[in-house]
Design a protein around this motif. Structure first.
Motif, PDB file in Angstrom:
ATOM      1  N   HIS A  68       0.896  -1.230   0.041  1.00 56.50           N
ATOM      2  CA  HIS A  68      -0.242  -0.099  -0.081  1.00 56.50           C
ATOM      3  C   HIS A  68       0.841   1.154   0.087  1.00 56.50           C
ATOM      4  CE1 HIS A  68      -0.010   0.911   4.574  1.00 56.50           C
ATOM      5  NE2 HIS A  68       1.040  -0.157   4.441  1.00 56.50           N
ATOM      6  N   HIS A  69       2.120   1.250  -0.402  1.00 58.17           N
ATOM      7  CA  HIS A  69       3.019   2.213  -0.671  1.00 58.17           C
ATOM      8  C   HIS A  69       3.025   2.894  -1.942  1.00 58.17           C
ATOM      9  CE1 HIS A  69       4.466   0.105   3.062  1.00 58.17           C
ATOM     10  NE2 HIS A  69       4.751   1.365   3.528  1.00 58.17           N
ATOM     11  N   PRO A  70       3.129   4.211  -2.314  1.00 59.30           N
ATOM     12  CA  PRO A  70       3.150   4.771  -3.293  1.00 59.30           C
ATOM     13  C   PRO A  70       4.449   4.232  -4.082  1.00 59.30           C
ATOM     14  CG  PRO A  70       3.565   6.532  -1.664  1.00 59.30           C
ATOM     15  CD  PRO A  70       3.352   5.175  -0.998  1.00 59.30           C
ATOM     16  N   SER A  71       4.428   4.321  -5.591  1.00 57.81           N
ATOM     17  CA  SER A  71       5.634   4.138  -6.576  1.00 57.81           C
ATOM     18  C   SER A  71       6.175   2.703  -6.107  1.00 57.81           C
ATOM     19  CB  SER A  71       6.560   5.266  -6.458  1.00 57.81           C
ATOM     20  OG  SER A  71       5.988   6.282  -6.171  1.00 57.81           O
ATOM     21  N   PRO A  72       5.489   1.592  -6.411  1.00 59.09           N
ATOM     22  CA  PRO A  72       6.003   0.237  -6.274  1.00 59.09           C
ATOM     23  C   PRO A  72       7.071   0.041  -7.129  1.00 59.09           C
ATOM     24  CG  PRO A  72       4.098  -0.129  -7.023  1.00 59.09           C
ATOM     25  CD  PRO A  72       4.010   1.452  -6.482  1.00 59.09           C
ATOM     26  N   GLU A  73       8.405  -0.650  -6.773  1.00 61.90           N
ATOM     27  CA  GLU A  73       9.434  -0.884  -7.603  1.00 61.90           C
ATOM     28  C   GLU A  73       8.650  -2.195  -8.301  1.00 61.90           C
ATOM     29  OE1 GLU A  73      12.678  -2.359  -5.424  1.00 61.90           O
ATOM     30  OE2 GLU A  73      13.620  -3.522  -7.124  1.00 61.90           O
ATOM     31  N   GLN A  74       9.243  -2.218  -9.795  1.00 58.78           N
ATOM     32  CA  GLN A  74       8.566  -3.308 -10.729  1.00 58.78           C
ATOM     33  C   GLN A  74       9.470  -4.356 -10.721  1.00 58.78           C
ATOM     34  OE1 GLN A  74       5.665  -2.568 -12.354  1.00 58.78           O
ATOM     35  NE2 GLN A  74       5.678  -0.657 -11.253  1.00 58.78           N
ATOM     36  N   PHE A  75       9.269  -5.278  -9.703  1.00 58.08           N
ATOM     37  CA  PHE A  75      10.026  -6.601  -9.832  1.00 58.08           C
ATOM     38  C   PHE A  75       8.912  -7.916  -9.745  1.00 58.08           C
ATOM     39  CE2 PHE A  75       9.164  -5.629  -5.475  1.00 58.08           C
ATOM     40  CZ  PHE A  75       8.774  -6.564  -4.939  1.00 58.08           C
TER      41      PHE A  75
END
Ligand SMILES: [Mn+2]
Length: 347
Positions: free
Chosen positions: A129-136
């Motif tokens: 639920h945090h902004p801007s998740p890393e794309q992994f």
């Protein structure tokens, strides 16, 4: 369904997650550095659900130790702590078919495990639920308009009920705890869907009073006295900045036999002062100063943390680290950074 209106979960993604769980042999569930109630609630809740719905067990791993007051939740004694069970944890991650990452948006939050997770051939799922998740990850459940990762997990599991998976009692207890701790007991980041979740779980007979006692009223005497000392002697209020800063140094930690999690919630306390809109807790740690920030006004502590303190988080709750500044100098350093930041955004 009312729940569908309040929190939209894409049913195709839930279906993909469900089939991945059905087809995976070795499942690993991972939480973040400095595990909090949301993190431990998510991973234990997920593990109990996988056990009951798929008849397999998941290996739960966190980077470092978590507070004793979270140990009432299901199966916490089987959680691997990477910092002291390194080889076991690495073996589990490198042989996993499926890795479920919960309550963090960047792999760096798993500390020493980040590269092994990134390099693993396992399918990866992110629930956060945090902004801007890393794309992994291969499957991503990312939602910021929700109280906690535990609440997001609740709505995912509710959606999966249609596929035949029931939510076990332990999962309800764990997810309720995660939501309750991340909202600071229904104070911050509470959405209509949060009350609906609480209501559904209450209806299922989960012992909310017991959870409340375990979390809120189980301080050690040392922890309580530490809180008093922090407020009396370690808090500086800057009226012109509408800010308050508390510094927890090693000597003070030693004085009160500091244990993991003992300062949990302290950063919220100065926000009880009428004209304080911004609060910081700076904690002396191994090789850096840990920064915890809260805001009850317009200041985006996420942006402040990203720009100045090697971290990030939510708009009103964030964290980071200060390197190469001694604990004696950190108050000045912090004040300067804050003045610069506030100056930039009021200009
Ligand atoms: Mn969280």
């Amino acid at each position: 369904m009312l729940s569908d209106r309040v929190m939209k979960i894409d049913s195709k993604t839930v279906g993909d997650f469900y089939s991945l769980l059905s087809s995976s042999g070795k499942i690993v569930i991972i939480g973040h550095h400095n595990p909090d109630g949301d993190c431990i609630g998510c991973i234990t809740g997920m593990e109990a659900w996988i056990e009951s719905s798929f008849g397999k067990s998941g290996t739960m791993i966190v980077p470092d130790n978590f507070p004793d007051y979270l140990k009432f939740m299901y199966s916490t004694d089987s959680i691997l702590v990477y910092s002291r069970q390194k080889s076991q944890a690495e073996e589990a991650i490198s042989t996993a078919d499926l890795i479920i990452c919960m309550d963090f948006s960047a792999l760096s939050r798993t500390e020493g495990m980040a590269d092994i997770i990134r390099g693993s051939k396992a399918k990866k799922v992110l629930i956060d639920h945090h902004p801007s998740p890393e794309q992994f990850a291969d499957i991503v459940f990312s939602e910021t308009e929700v109280s906690s990762a535990a609440e997001l997990t609740w709505w995912i599991l509710k959606a999966a009920e249609e596929l035949g998976a029931q939510i076990p009692f332990q999962t309800k207890t764990s997810l309720y705890t995660g939501m309750m701790t991340d909202t600071n007991n229904f104070c911050n980041s509470v959405f209509p869907s949060t009350f609906l979740m609480a209501s559904q779980i209450a209806e299922a007979g989960v012992d909310r009073e017991k959870i409340q006692m375990e979390i809120m009223n189980s301080f050690s005497e040392d922890r309580m006295r530490l809180m008093g000392l922090m407020l009396k002697e370690k808090m500086t209020v800057y009226p012109d900045l509408k800010a308050a800063v508390m510094i927890l140094d090693q000597a003070t930690k030693d004085l009160y036999n500091y244990c993991d999690g003992d300062s949990e919630g302290f950063v919220n306390l100065p926000l009880k002062i009428k004209n304080v809109e911004f609060s910081a807790l700076l904690t002396q740690s191994n090789g850096y100063i840990k920064v915890s920030l809260r805001s009850k006004g317009a200041v985006s502590v996420n942006r402040l943390c990203r720009m100045y303190f090697n971290g990030g988080g939510h708009e009103r709750a964030a964290g980071g680290r200060i390197y190469d500044v001694s604990v004696e100098e950190v108050a000045d350093y912090f004040e300067k950074s804050l003045r610069q930041f506030l100056g930039e955004f009021s200009a």
